[in-house]
Design a protein around this motif. Structure first.
Motif, PDB file in Angstrom:
ATOM      1  N   PHE A 224       4.608 -12.185   2.622  1.00 33.02           N
ATOM      2  CA  PHE A 224       5.722 -11.295   2.308  1.00 33.02           C
ATOM      3  C   PHE A 224       5.727 -10.967   0.814  1.00 33.02           C
ATOM      4  CE2 PHE A 224       8.536 -13.095   6.005  1.00 33.02           C
ATOM      5  CZ  PHE A 224       7.578 -12.686   6.913  1.00 33.02           C
ATOM      6  N   TYR A 225       4.911  -9.988   0.438  1.00 35.77           N
ATOM      7  CA  TYR A 225       4.921  -9.468  -0.931  1.00 35.77           C
ATOM      8  C   TYR A 225       5.590  -8.100  -0.928  1.00 35.77           C
ATOM      9  CZ  TYR A 225       1.597 -13.104  -2.343  1.00 35.77           C
ATOM     10  OH  TYR A 225       1.000 -14.308  -2.615  1.00 35.77           O
ATOM     11  N   ASP A 226       6.105  -7.711  -2.093  1.00 32.87           N
ATOM     12  CA  ASP A 226       6.813  -6.438  -2.188  1.00 32.87           C
ATOM     13  C   ASP A 226       5.932  -5.269  -1.765  1.00 32.87           C
ATOM     14  OD1 ASP A 226       9.169  -4.799  -3.174  1.00 32.87           O
ATOM     15  OD2 ASP A 226       7.593  -4.028  -4.483  1.00 32.87           O
ATOM     16  N   TYR A 227       4.635  -5.303  -2.163  1.00 31.02           N
ATOM     17  CA  TYR A 227       3.768  -4.164  -1.879  1.00 31.02           C
ATOM     18  C   TYR A 227       3.480  -3.997  -0.393  1.00 31.02           C
ATOM     19  CZ  TYR A 227       0.046  -7.744  -1.917  1.00 31.02           C
ATOM     20  OH  TYR A 227      -0.722  -8.851  -1.674  1.00 31.02           O
ATOM     21  N   GLY A 229       5.647  -3.590   1.829  1.00 26.23           N
ATOM     22  CA  GLY A 229       6.577  -2.581   2.344  1.00 26.23           C
ATOM     23  C   GLY A 229       7.433  -3.041   3.507  1.00 26.23           C
ATOM     24  N   LEU A 230       7.680  -4.341   3.616  1.00 24.42           N
ATOM     25  CA  LEU A 230       8.476  -4.828   4.746  1.00 24.42           C
ATOM     26  C   LEU A 230       9.934  -4.394   4.639  1.00 24.42           C
ATOM     27  CD1 LEU A 230       6.960  -8.405   5.152  1.00 24.42           C
ATOM     28  CD2 LEU A 230       6.312  -6.271   6.274  1.00 24.42           C
ATOM     29  N   ASP A 231      10.398  -4.092   3.433  1.00 26.88           N
ATOM     30  CA  ASP A 231      11.742  -3.530   3.302  1.00 26.88           C
ATOM     31  C   ASP A 231      11.820  -2.166   3.977  1.00 26.88           C
ATOM     32  OD1 ASP A 231       9.988  -2.546   1.355  1.00 26.88           O
ATOM     33  OD2 ASP A 231      11.591  -2.130  -0.074  1.00 26.88           O
ATOM     34  N   LEU A 261      14.173 -10.251   1.992  1.00 23.96           N
ATOM     35  CA  LEU A 261      14.027  -9.574   3.281  1.00 23.96           C
ATOM     36  C   LEU A 261      15.029 -10.108   4.301  1.00 23.96           C
ATOM     37  CD1 LEU A 261      10.129  -9.430   3.443  1.00 23.96           C
ATOM     38  CD2 LEU A 261      11.674  -7.478   3.160  1.00 23.96           C
ATOM     39  N   ARG A 262      15.248 -11.408   4.285  1.00 27.71           N
ATOM     40  CA  ARG A 262      16.246 -11.982   5.197  1.00 27.71           C
ATOM     41  C   ARG A 262      17.639 -11.426   4.881  1.00 27.71           C
ATOM     42  NH1 ARG A 262      14.904 -16.504   8.326  1.00 27.71           N
ATOM     43  NH2 ARG A 262      12.794 -17.323   7.996  1.00 27.71           N
ATOM     44  N   ASP A 263      17.943 -11.311   3.582  1.00 34.33           N
ATOM     45  CA  ASP A 263      19.245 -10.756   3.199  1.00 34.33           C
ATOM     46  C   ASP A 263      19.363  -9.305   3.650  1.00 34.33           C
ATOM     47  OD1 ASP A 263      19.797 -13.172   1.996  1.00 34.33           O
ATOM     48  OD2 ASP A 263      19.340 -12.502  -0.040  1.00 34.33           O
ATOM     49  N   TYR A 297       1.881  -2.140   9.345  1.00 32.56           N
ATOM     50  CA  TYR A 297       1.471  -2.463   7.973  1.00 32.56           C
ATOM     51  C   TYR A 297       1.934  -1.323   7.060  1.00 32.56           C
ATOM     52  CZ  TYR A 297      -1.371  -5.701  10.592  1.00 32.56           C
ATOM     53  OH  TYR A 297      -1.784  -6.679  11.470  1.00 32.56           O
ATOM     54  N   PRO A 298       3.206  -1.365   6.621  1.00 32.62           N
ATOM     55  CA  PRO A 298       3.778  -0.251   5.848  1.00 32.62           C
ATOM     56  C   PRO A 298       3.573  -0.397   4.340  1.00 32.62           C
ATOM     57  CG  PRO A 298       5.492  -1.803   6.429  1.00 32.62           C
ATOM     58  CD  PRO A 298       4.217  -2.365   6.995  1.00 32.62           C
ATOM     59  N   ARG A 299       2.347  -0.699   3.899  1.00 29.28           N
ATOM     60  CA  ARG A 299       2.095  -0.928   2.475  1.00 29.28           C
ATOM     61  C   ARG A 299       2.578   0.248   1.622  1.00 29.28           C
ATOM     62  NH1 ARG A 299      -3.328  -4.210   0.791  1.00 29.28           N
ATOM     63  NH2 ARG A 299      -2.481  -6.244   1.412  1.00 29.28           N
TER      64      ARG A 299
END
Length: 408
Positions: A224-227, A229-231, A261-263, A297-299
């Motif tokens: 779970f890295y920012d890049y 794109g899981l947000d 991400l959980r928040d 995979y929404p990078r």
């Protein structure tokens, strides 16, 4: 028997895309009949002895650990300690080739020893360290540190006898820096089909435990890295659920962005459609792939994702899963839209939701898509064939006259 020493950032028993690629390379080289060992630096954080065999692979460790102080001073101390450990191992084991893997700190340490002992060295780049720092949130593009790291990277590439990169994006960037294209080989990410190429059936008990019975399951399995794109994936969920009321999002893994991400998920009006699993043992990962209909995979679009190809979509294809990915450069190198996967615009949750909803609405192409994706991995991204790319380079390096080797 040819002896190859791999200089590494970290290795098994730690689990990451980095260690899994290393494991695949070393296993394939051992099967080839070569004598292979690895040595890790201070960033290897797993406890253990200074020499150990893990999963049948022989590793040495650099003694000590990183100390405090200014980051640049700490890194130079780490390089020095790593070089000393490599030098000691070289004197004892006498490798024929040193194969250093990114980040560039490993190349700098290895080059000192290679030059001292007149051993040919190949430097393998999996990502540029300066871009990885930006992607991980520990660096800023265009900063003095970014510039310095880029200069070190370019110097290390020039000093190496040969260079390997994992994709065409990295190769093109090096050529643009003035590096001779003939010096560079592409050794792409691959999948060990013997280990990961036989999908397991879906476990109904696990399906029930996760609350996924009868669901259209979108999944992400990885770090779970920012890049990543899981947000954006969470932001796309409301539109997806309105189109597909049974849609659920399964997130397996962990990393720096997990709590954020959980928040974000808790604040979503469709929080009950999101399932966080956390990290799972690697030998159980296939059970979670089996729960997913479409791996997403929404990078985000940035230098790192445009230049570097990820490993996870290949694993999903090998597992017979459908793949949907943002159309960043690294994904376009792996996925042919409409043939082996579906591509959508990056940084665009509505486009992501529309792509997923469209795939669920038309299941008629699923089997053909899965077969085409798996065939691509077997044909072009299988480690048993990828390993052949190193062999001619090794032969050329060993055949060179001593005076023809690159000067550091």
């Amino acid at each position: 028997m040819t002896r190859i020493l791999h200089v590494l950032d970290h290795s098994l028993p730690m689990h990451s895309g980095y260690t899994f690629r290393t494991r695949a390379i070393l296993r394939a080289q051992l099967a080839k009949g070569w004598d292979v060992r690895g040595i890790t630096g201070h960033r290897h954080a797993a406890p253990g002895p200074l020499e150990e065999v893990v999963d049948g692979l022989h590793f040495h460790r650099t003694p000590g650990e990183s100390t405090g102080g200014h980051p640049l001073l700490r890194e130079w101390r780490d390089i020095s300690a790593h070089a000393d450990a490599i030098d000691m191992l070289v004197r004892q084991w006498r490798p024929d080739i040193i194969h250093a893997h990114s980040p560039v700190l490993n190349a700098i340490a290895a080059q000192k020893v290679a030059k001292r002992h007149n051993i040919p060295m190949i430097y393998e780049i999996r990502a540029f360290w300066e871009d990885a720092a930006v992607g991980n949130g520990t660096g800023t593009e265009g900063s003095p540190r970014y510039w310095l790291t880029r200069q070190l990277e370019t110097h290390a590439v020039r000093a190496a006898d040969a260079v390997a990169v994992i994709c065409e994006g990295l190769r093109g960037d090096l050529v643009a820096r003035g590096i001779d294209a003939a010096k560079i080989i592409v050794s792409p990410n691959g999948v060990d089909m013997d280990q990961f190429g036989t999908p397991v059936p879906r476990d109904p008990a696990l399906t029930a435990q996760l609350g996924l019975e009868g669901a259209d399951v979108v999944g992400f399995i990885g770090s779970f890295y920012d890049y990543e794109g899981l947000d954006d994936l969470i932001a796309a969920l409301p539109k997806l659920v309105r189109a597909r009321p049974k849609a659920k999002l399964l997130l397996v893994g962990g990393g720096p962005c997990e709590q954020a991400l959980r928040d974000r998920a808790m604040a979503s009006p469709f929080a009950d459609h999101i399932v966080f699993v956390g990290r799972v043992p690697h030998d159980q990962v296939e059970d979670y792939y089996a729960q997913v209909d479409i791996l997403a995979y929404p990078r985000k679009s940035m230098r790192l994702t445009d230049l570097v190809t990820p490993l996870k979509p290949l694993e999903a294809m090998a597992q017979g899963r459908l793949v949907a990915a943002s159309s960043v450069g690294g994904h376009r190198e792996l996925i042919e839209h409409g043939v082996t996967g579906t591509l959508f615009a990056p940084d665009d949750p509505p486009a992501l939701a529309a792509a997923l909803a469209g795939m669920f609405a038309d299941r008629g192409f699923w089997e053909e898509r899965r077969a085409a994706a798996r065939a691509f991995v077997e044909r072009e991204r299988n480690w048993s064939s990828n390993i052949l790319r190193y062999e001619p380079v090794y032969r050329q390096l060993l055949a060179r006259p001593e005076g023809a080797r690159a000067a550091a």
